[in-house]
Design a protein around this motif. Structure first.
Motif, PDB file in Angstrom:
ATOM      1  N   LEU A  26       0.887  -1.166   0.000  1.00  0.00           N
ATOM      2  CA  LEU A  26       0.000   0.000   0.000  1.00  0.00           C
ATOM      3  C   LEU A  26       0.923   1.214   0.000  1.00  0.00           C
ATOM      4  O   LEU A  26       1.693   1.410   0.948  1.00  0.00           O
ATOM      5  N   LEU A  27       0.874   1.984  -1.085  1.00  0.00           N
ATOM      6  CA  LEU A  27       1.793   3.119  -1.236  1.00  0.00           C
ATOM      7  C   LEU A  27       0.975   4.408  -1.295  1.00  0.00           C
ATOM      8  O   LEU A  27       0.019   4.497  -2.069  1.00  0.00           O
ATOM      9  N   THR A  28       1.321   5.385  -0.461  1.00  0.00           N
ATOM     10  CA  THR A  28       0.587   6.662  -0.487  1.00  0.00           C
ATOM     11  C   THR A  28       1.381   7.694  -1.296  1.00  0.00           C
ATOM     12  O   THR A  28       2.614   7.668  -1.306  1.00  0.00           O
ATOM     13  N   GLY A  29       0.666   8.566  -1.988  1.00  0.00           N
ATOM     14  CA  GLY A  29       1.328   9.614  -2.773  1.00  0.00           C
ATOM     15  C   GLY A  29       1.973   9.088  -4.040  1.00  0.00           C
ATOM     16  O   GLY A  29       2.956   9.648  -4.547  1.00  0.00           O
TER      17      GLY A  29
ATOM     18  N   ASN B  96      -2.205   2.184  -4.748  1.00  0.00           N
ATOM     19  CA  ASN B  96      -1.699   3.558  -4.720  1.00  0.00           C
ATOM     20  C   ASN B  96      -2.811   4.492  -4.210  1.00  0.00           C
ATOM     21  O   ASN B  96      -3.823   4.677  -4.880  1.00  0.00           O
ATOM     22  N   ILE B  97      -2.587   5.046  -3.008  1.00  0.00           N
ATOM     23  CA  ILE B  97      -3.581   5.949  -2.413  1.00  0.00           C
ATOM     24  C   ILE B  97      -3.130   7.380  -2.669  1.00  0.00           C
ATOM     25  O   ILE B  97      -2.059   7.788  -2.185  1.00  0.00           O
ATOM     26  N   ASP B  98      -3.900   8.130  -3.412  1.00  0.00           N
ATOM     27  CA  ASP B  98      -3.489   9.509  -3.695  1.00  0.00           C
ATOM     28  C   ASP B  98      -4.704  10.420  -3.724  1.00  0.00           C
ATOM     29  O   ASP B  98      -5.730  10.081  -4.323  1.00  0.00           O
ATOM     30  N   LYS B  99      -4.569  11.563  -3.098  1.00  0.00           N
ATOM     31  CA  LYS B  99      -5.662  12.539  -3.061  1.00  0.00           C
ATOM     32  C   LYS B  99      -5.745  13.343  -4.356  1.00  0.00           C
ATOM     33  O   LYS B  99      -6.704  14.075  -4.573  1.00  0.00           O
TER      34      LYS B  99
ATOM     35  N   ALA C 253       2.875  10.148   0.763  1.00  0.00           N
ATOM     36  CA  ALA C 253       1.967  11.287   0.553  1.00  0.00           C
ATOM     37  C   ALA C 253       2.322  12.417   1.504  1.00  0.00           C
ATOM     38  O   ALA C 253       2.497  12.200   2.704  1.00  0.00           O
ATOM     39  N   ALA C 254       2.445  13.600   0.958  1.00  0.00           N
ATOM     40  CA  ALA C 254       2.774  14.772   1.780  1.00  0.00           C
ATOM     41  C   ALA C 254       2.557  16.026   0.950  1.00  0.00           C
ATOM     42  O   ALA C 254       2.520  15.979  -0.279  1.00  0.00           O
TER      43      ALA C 254
ATOM     44  N   GLY D 254      -1.166  25.455   6.878  1.00  0.00           N
ATOM     45  CA  GLY D 254      -2.273  24.609   7.347  1.00  0.00           C
ATOM     46  C   GLY D 254      -2.343  23.257   6.660  1.00  0.00           C
ATOM     47  O   GLY D 254      -2.488  22.219   7.320  1.00  0.00           O
ATOM     48  N   ASP D 255      -2.233  23.233   5.328  1.00  0.00           N
ATOM     49  CA  ASP D 255      -2.317  21.961   4.592  1.00  0.00           C
ATOM     50  C   ASP D 255      -1.183  21.014   4.986  1.00  0.00           C
ATOM     51  O   ASP D 255      -1.318  19.794   4.927  1.00  0.00           O
ATOM     52  N   PHE D 256      -0.046  21.600   5.363  1.00  0.00           N
ATOM     53  CA  PHE D 256       1.121  20.775   5.730  1.00  0.00           C
ATOM     54  C   PHE D 256       0.878  20.071   7.065  1.00  0.00           C
ATOM     55  O   PHE D 256       1.257  18.913   7.244  1.00  0.00           O
ATOM     56  N   ILE D 257       0.236  20.783   7.989  1.00  0.00           N
ATOM     57  CA  ILE D 257      -0.071  20.160   9.285  1.00  0.00           C
ATOM     58  C   ILE D 257      -1.139  19.091   9.071  1.00  0.00           C
ATOM     59  O   ILE D 257      -1.053  17.986   9.607  1.00  0.00           O
ATOM     60  N   ARG D 258      -2.138  19.409   8.249  1.00  0.00           N
ATOM     61  CA  ARG D 258      -3.246  18.483   8.058  1.00  0.00           C
ATOM     62  C   ARG D 258      -2.771  17.177   7.397  1.00  0.00           C
ATOM     63  O   ARG D 258      -3.034  16.096   7.910  1.00  0.00           O
ATOM     64  N   THR D 259      -2.066  17.285   6.281  1.00  0.00           N
ATOM     65  CA  THR D 259      -1.653  16.059   5.587  1.00  0.00           C
ATOM     66  C   THR D 259      -0.451  15.402   6.263  1.00  0.00           C
ATOM     67  O   THR D 259      -0.462  14.203   6.563  1.00  0.00           O
ATOM     68  N   ASN D 260       0.593  16.181   6.523  1.00  0.00           N
ATOM     69  CA  ASN D 260       1.848  15.560   6.963  1.00  0.00           C
ATOM     70  C   ASN D 260       1.761  15.065   8.407  1.00  0.00           C
ATOM     71  O   ASN D 260       2.329  14.018   8.737  1.00  0.00           O
ATOM     72  N   VAL D 261       1.056  15.810   9.262  1.00  0.00           N
ATOM     73  CA  VAL D 261       0.986  15.401  10.674  1.00  0.00           C
ATOM     74  C   VAL D 261      -0.283  14.583  10.921  1.00  0.00           C
ATOM     75  O   VAL D 261      -0.218  13.401  11.261  1.00  0.00           O
TER      76      VAL D 261
END
Ligand SMILES: NC(=O)c1ccc[n+]([C@@H]2O[C@H](COP(=O)([O-])OP(=O)(O)OC[C@H]3O[C@@H](n4cnc5c(N)ncnc54)[C@H](O)[C@@H]3O)[C@@H](O)[C@H]2O)c1
Length: 355
Positions: free
Chosen positions: A4-7, A30-33, A81-82, A94-101
């Motif tokens: 399972l690979l994200t991004g 592959n999980i990608d937004k 994914a990041a 904001g997007d960095f905290i939401r996705t990365n953290v």
């Protein structure tokens, strides 16, 4: 193995998937937004491959992540994914905290719930590989020794702080819950399919079009440069052979200043497509530095090289020539990206070039 690979539609994730499909027998979910940074074209060769499945989903969506684990029963997770662009993290953290953290936390929790319910042999073999950056270690002075796996964290940008937070979560899930996590910290990547907001594509396209080449500060900021296909090969070694709880510092031993990088791009383009107006170095302009711009990042990859039996095959000049030639041959892709998906505010016109 089922991975399972994200991004996987991003710059590095797509290189990992191409590597997995070409060089291994593994299957990939592959999980990608599909954010602005995603490119389905980078996975054209995977489109009809039954070993690749793309699922459009957000790693911060806990219910979706739980369902994906149950449905697809992965043996491994590769988490790439990041939100990844430092300048964007300064403009809007904001997007960095939401996705990365938050996203990394949600993915770890989904993995933990799934892993806890596996039969003993599959639980023992399971791995969660969190892919991170050398930027978490802060900045080096000119004479400091390079970063290693044991360097203390000292992140300085919203991007690197959010990646540092997620690295700590991955390690905490190993120590607290026994989830077999691994972390890799890697230097700057470059190569085909890199979104045209990062240093090498920004400068290549501007130089090609005869535009000014803005360089932050005096251009002396120094980075180690790793060709993306070499990184992909290293990440696959980590997921196949890495030890739970371990950290892998991955570097190319190819440090170059930003000014050296810009000059090397100009020199290669001048050889390939001479500009009647003269050598492209004439286009270089020094602009006000990025706030909090770290001076130097460099990794000592000795331990990872010994542990994985891997060294980066490309030197910078060889990898750069391949990269520039790729951009020359894929004009339709980057013109399409610029026209349809990119707001244009950070295309090396109004801002400086930094990795
Ligand atoms: N590019 C580098 O030089 C470099 C160096 C070291 C480490 N890294 C790390 O490697 C990883 C990949 O970097 P990259 O350069 O390929 O990034 P990228 O920005 O090119 O790609 C990121 C991908 O993640 C997807 N994504 C973003 N948010 C998501 C979400 N909430 N849910 C699901 N998918 C989401 C995007 O759609 C995109 O396809 C990142 O974790 C980055 O921190 C990058």
């Amino acid at each position: 193995m089922r991975i399972l690979l994200t991004g996987g539609c991003g710059f590095i994730g797509s290189a990992v998937i191409r590597h997995l499909l070409r060089q291994t027998e593994h299957r990939v979910v592959n999980i990608d937004k599909m954010t602005y940074a995603a490119s389905e074209e980078a996975l054209e060769e995977a489109r009809h491959d039954p070993r690749h499945l793309l699922i459009r989903a957000d790693i911060a969506d806990a219910a979706a992540m739980r369902e994906i684990f149950v449905t697809h029963q992965p043996d491994r997770v590769m988490h790439l994914a990041a939100e990844s662009h430092v300048d964007r993290s300064i403009d809007g953290p904001g997007d960095f905290i939401r996705t990365n953290v938050l996203g990394s936390f949600v993915l770890l929790e989904a993995a933990r719930g799934y892993w806890a319910g596996l039969p003993a042999d599959r639980r023992a073999a399971f791995r969660f590989h969190h892919v991170s950056t050398d930027e978490v270690f802060g900045a080096l002075g000119p004479d400091d020794p390079a970063f290693t796996e044991t360097t203390a964290y000292d992140p300085r940008s919203p991007y690197s702080a959010s990646k540092a937070a997620s690295d700590h979560l991955a390690r905490a899930w190993f120590h607290t819950y026994g989830l077999p996590t691994l972390v890799s910290n890697t230097v700057n990547n470059y190569g085909p399919w890199q979104f045209p907001e990062k240093l090498i594509p920004v400068v290549t396209l501007a130089a090609l079009e005869g535009r000014e080449l803005p360089v932050y500060g005096d251009g002396s900021n120094l980075r180690d440069w790793l060709f993306v296909e070499d990184h992909a090969a290293a990440l696959v070694r980590v997921i196949e052979h890495g030890a739970p709880g371990a950290t892998y510092a991955i570097g190319a031993r190819q440090p170059r200043s930003n000014l050296d990088v810009v000059r090397a791009i100009c020199a290669h383009l001048d050889r390939r497509l001479p500009d009647p107006a003269g050598p492209r170095e004439r286009l270089i302009r020094f602009v006000a530095d990025r706030p909090g711009h770290d001076f130097r990042y460099e990794i000592d990859p000795s331990r990872t090289e010994a542990a994985l039996g891997w060294t980066a095959p490309h030197d910078f000049e060889t990898g750069l020539a391949r990269t520039i030639d790729w951009y020359l041959d894929h004009r339709a892709w980057w013109e399409g990206v610029r026209a349809s998906r990119y707001a244009g505010q950070r295309l090396g016109v109004t801002t400086g070039a930094a990795a």
